[in-house]
Scaffold this active site. Structure first.
Site, short mmCIF file in Angstrom:
data_model
loop_
_atom_site.label_atom_id
_atom_site.label_comp_id
_atom_site.label_asym_id
_atom_site.label_seq_id
_atom_site.Cartn_x
_atom_site.Cartn_y
_atom_site.Cartn_z
CD GLU A 138 13.08 94.34 95.64
OE1 GLU A 138 12.54 95.42 95.46
OE2 GLU A 138 13.52 93.98 96.74
CG HIS B 179 16.94 102.55 93.60
ND1 HIS B 179 16.52 102.30 92.32
CD2 HIS B 179 16.34 101.62 94.39
CE1 HIS B 179 15.69 101.26 92.34
NE2 HIS B 179 15.57 100.83 93.58
NE ARG C 59 18.71 98.30 94.87
CZ ARG C 59 17.84 98.50 95.84
NH1 ARG C 59 18.16 99.29 96.83
NH2 ARG C 59 16.69 97.92 95.81
CG HIS D 119 17.70 103.77 97.55
ND1 HIS D 119 16.40 104.19 97.72
CD2 HIS D 119 17.69 102.42 97.72
CE1 HIS D 119 15.64 103.13 98.00
NE2 HIS D 119 16.40 102.06 98.02
NE ARG E 91 19.43 98.81 101.27
CZ ARG E 91 18.24 98.82 100.69
NH1 ARG E 91 17.30 98.02 101.13
NH2 ARG E 91 18.00 99.62 99.69
C1 SIN Z 1 12.99 99.11 95.54
O1 SIN Z 1 11.78 98.89 95.59
O2 SIN Z 1 13.64 99.07 94.51
C2 SIN Z 1 13.67 99.48 96.79
C3 SIN Z 1 13.80 98.29 97.63
C4 SIN Z 1 14.99 98.43 98.51
O3 SIN Z 1 15.77 99.36 98.34
O4 SIN Z 1 15.18 97.56 99.36
#
Ligand code: SIN
Length: 538
Positions: free
Chosen positions: A113, A238, A284, A345, A380
C-alpha cells in the site's frame, strides 16, 4: 441497575476483543458495544495488517516508512516497539483462528500500500477486517468469563474525582455509566479496569467511509473525565472512496493502487506524477490533496481509479468484495475506471496514552483508534492501525494483569445514575439539525485544506451548538442520538482547537495560511488537557 466487573471493555473491534481475550482467564469481563458485536470499524477494514514477514524486509525499513508517512512526528521509541512486536501480534491473531490469504506456494501473500517500501501487508483478500472480527468474536463468545452487552452505549466515566466531587491526584477510573438502549435505562458499571476501545470519529465529517458508530465517543467521554487528548488536528482523509449517491462513501482499498491502479482525471490524464515521485503510491495525505486540488481546478465531481489493464481474472481474485460492491452500483471495475473522492477515514490523534495504553487517569486505558500512542505522528501509514490495536491491547492487558493481584485501596462505592428532573423530549428535530450542522461545518471549514479564518468560523459555530446541546442535555431524558451528538460536538471542538494551535502544514494538517512545514518552531504534540472536574460533567 448496577453491575460490578473486574474488566470493563467498551468497544468490540480488534483492540477491545484482543484485550478481553487476554485478560478473561483471570477475571470477569464486561464487553460493552453500542450496536451488534461485529458492527465495528475493524469489520470494514479492507487492506490488512502491516508487519515484517519476508526476508527482504526489515524492522528498520518498516520503522522508516512509518516515520516518513508521519512527517517525522511519530515517536521513534513507540514506532520501534510496535514494528518489533508485529510478528508476535500477528501470531496471536493466527492462533485465534484468523486465516490470512496465501499464495500459490502456500506462503502468506503480502500486498503493498502507499508509503510502504516493501510488500508487508497480510490480508484476507480485500476483506481483512471481516475475517479478523469473525475469528475474535467467535473466540470471545466461547469464553465463559466474557459477558457481552450489545446495544449499550457509554455515557460518561466514573472517576474518583467525580465521586468525591473534588479534584484528586492521581485520579482513578472506577467504571462507567452505560445507557441500555433497549430498556432505556442507565446502568452503572463499577470496574477495577476500564478500557476505551471505541474506535474513531469519522462521523464528525459529512463524508466518511467509517461505520455509523464512529462518533468519537471514547475521546469525548475520556476527555470530559479528565484524560488528556493529543494531535486531534490529524484526521486522515482516505483518497479513494466510491463516488455514488447511494454508496455511503464505500472504501476502495489502497491495495488497489498497491497492485497497480492509476488515478486519472475525467479527461484521462494520470495526474499523480505531477505531485510526487511515488505517483499513485505517495503517502495518503498527498494523494488526497492532489485529488482535491484536481477536482477544484477542473471542476470535476470526482477522480477515476483505473485498474482495467490488469484483466478481469486478476481483479476478481484480488478484490472480490470491491468488485461485487461496485457492480451493485452499476460500475464494472474490470472494464471501466471507478469514480472516487476522498472522505474522512482515520483519526490519528486521540486520548494520550503511555507505552502501555494507559491514560493520565489511573486504570483507564485507551486502545485502538481512540488513542494517540505516538505511532502515527502527523499521518498514519496504511495498515499500521490494526497492528497498533493488537500491540497496545496486549500491553494494556499485561499491565492490568500485573496490577490485578496487588492490593490497592478499595474503590469507593460508585453512585448510581441520577436522571434528576429530566423528561421526554418533544423537540428531537434539534438533535437531527445539530448533527447535520456540525458535520457540514467540519467538512466545509475543517477538511483537507484549511485556513485560520475557516477554522475560527468553525469554532464559533461549534461553541454555539455546544451551548444549545448542553441546555438540552440536562433537561431531557437520554437517547442514543443525544449521547452521540454531545460526543461529536466535543470531538469537533477538540479537532478545531488543535488545528488552530498548529501554525504550520504538516502531514494531514494543511493550511493555506502556513503552507510550509516549520522544522524550527513546530510543536511536537498539540495537547489539550482533560476537562477539569466540574459538577455538571459537561
Ligand atoms: C485501505 O484498505 O485502503 C485502508 C487501509 C488502512 O487504512 O490502513
Amino acid at each position: 441497575m448496577k453491575i460490578e466487573t473486574d474488566f470493563l471493555v467498551i468497544g468490540s473491534g480488534i483492540a477491545g476483543l484482543t484485550y478481553a481475550l487476554k485478560v478473561a482467564d483471570r477475571g470477569t469481563v464486561s464487553l460493552v458495544t453500542k450496536r451488534n458485536i461485529d458492527i465495528t470499524a475493524t469489520q470494514l477494514a479492507q487492506g490488512g495488517i502491516a508487519t515484517v514477514f519476508s526476508e527482504e524486509d526489515s524492522f528498520g525499513a518498516h520503522a522508516e516508512d512509518t516515520m516518513v508517512a508521519g512527517a517525522w512526528l511519530s515517536k521513534p521509541e513507540i514506532v520501534e516497539l510496535v514494528v518489533q512486536s508485529g510478528p508476535a501480534a500477528v501470531g496471536d491473531l493466527i492462533n485465534w483462528g484468523v486465516q490470512f490469504s496465501r499464495n500459490q506456494d502456500n506462503e502468506y501473500d503480502l500486498t503493498r500500500e502507499g508509503g510502504h517500501s516493501h510488500r508487508r501487508i497480510l490480508h484476507a483478500k480485500d476483506a481483512t477486517g471481516r475475517e479478523i472480527e469473525r475469528a475474535l468474536v467467535e473466540a470471545a463468545q466461547q469464553h465463559p468469563n466474557i459477558t457481552l452487552f450489545q446495544d449499550h452505549i457509554a455515557v460518561d466515566l466514573i472517576t474518583e474525582a467525580k465521586v468525591l466531587q473534588r479534584p484528586v491526584s492521581p485520579n482513578r477510573c472506577l467504571g462507567a455509566y452505560i445507557f441500555d438502549k433497549e430498556n432505556e435505562e442507565v446502568v452503572t458499571f463499577g470496574a477495577r479496569f476500564t478500557v476505551l476501545a471505541t474506535g474513531g470519529a469519522g462521523k464528525v465529517y459529512l463524508y466518511t467511509c467509517n461505520p455509523d458508530i464512529a462518533t468519537g465517543d471514547g475521546v469525548a467521554i475520556g476527555w470530559r473525565a479528565g484524560a488528556d487528548v493529543a494531535n486531534m488536528e490529524f484526521m486522515q482523509f482516505h483518497p479513494t472512496t466510491l463516488y455514488h449517491p447511494n454508496a455511503k462513501s464505500f472504501l476502495i482499498s489502497e491495495a488497489v493502487r498497491g497492485e497497480g491502479a492509476i488515478l486519472k482525471r475525467s479527461d484521462g490524464y494520470a495526474f499523480m506524477a505531477d505531485y510526487h515521485p511515488l505517483k499513485d503510491l505517495a503517502p495518503r495525505d498527498i494523494v488526497a490533496r492532489a485529488i482535491d486540488s484536481e477536482m477544484k481546478k477542473y471542476g470535476d465531481d470526482c477522480a477515476y481509479l483505473d485498474i482495467t489493464y490488469k484483466g478481469a481474472a486478476f481483479i476478481k481474485d484480488h478484490f472480490p468484495m470491491i468488485y461485487e460492491t461496485c457492480l451493485q452500483y452499476g460500475i464494472d471495475m474490470t472494464r471501466e475506471p471507478i469514480p472516487v473522492v476522498p472522505a474522512a477515514h482515520y483519526l490519528c490523534g486521540g486520548l494520550r496514552v503511555d507505552q502501555d495504553g494507559e491514560t493520565n487517569i489511573d486504570n483507564l486505558f485507551a486502545i485502538g483508534e481512540v488513542a494517540c500512542t505516538g505511532l502515527h505522528g502527523a499521518n498514519r501509514l496504511a495498515s499500521n492501525s490494526l497492528l497498533e490495536g493488537v500491540v497496545f491491547a496486549k500491553r494494556a492487558a499485561q499491565l492490568s494483569l500485573e496490577r490485578f493481584d496487588k492490593q490497592y485501596p478499595p474503590n469507593p462505592p460508585v453512585p448510581t445514575w441520577d436522571s434528576g428532573n429530566a423528561t421526554d423530549s418533544d423537540e428531537e428535530v434539534i438533535v437531527a439539525h445539530n448533527w447535520d450542522e456540525i458535520r457540514r461545518c467540519m467538512w466545509n471549514y475543517v477538511g483537507i485544506v484549511r485556513s485560520d479564518k475557516r477554522l475560527q468560523r468553525a469554532m464559533n459555530r461549534i461553541l454555539l451548538i455546544q451551548q444549545e446541546i448542553d441546555e438540552y442535555y440536562w433537561d431531557f431524558l437520554l437517547t442514543s442520538d443525544l449521547i452521540e451528538l454531545r460526543n461529536i460536538a466535543t470531538v469537533a471542538k477538540l479537532i478545531v482547537q488543535s488545528a488552530l494551535s498548529r501554525h504550520e502544514s504538516r502531514g494531514l494538517h494543511f493550511t493555506i495560511d502556513h503552507p510550509e512545514r516549520d522544522d524550527q518552531n513546530f510543536q511536537h504534540d498539540t495537547i489539550i488537557p482533560g476537562a477539569e472536574y466540574c459538577s455538571s460533567g459537561s
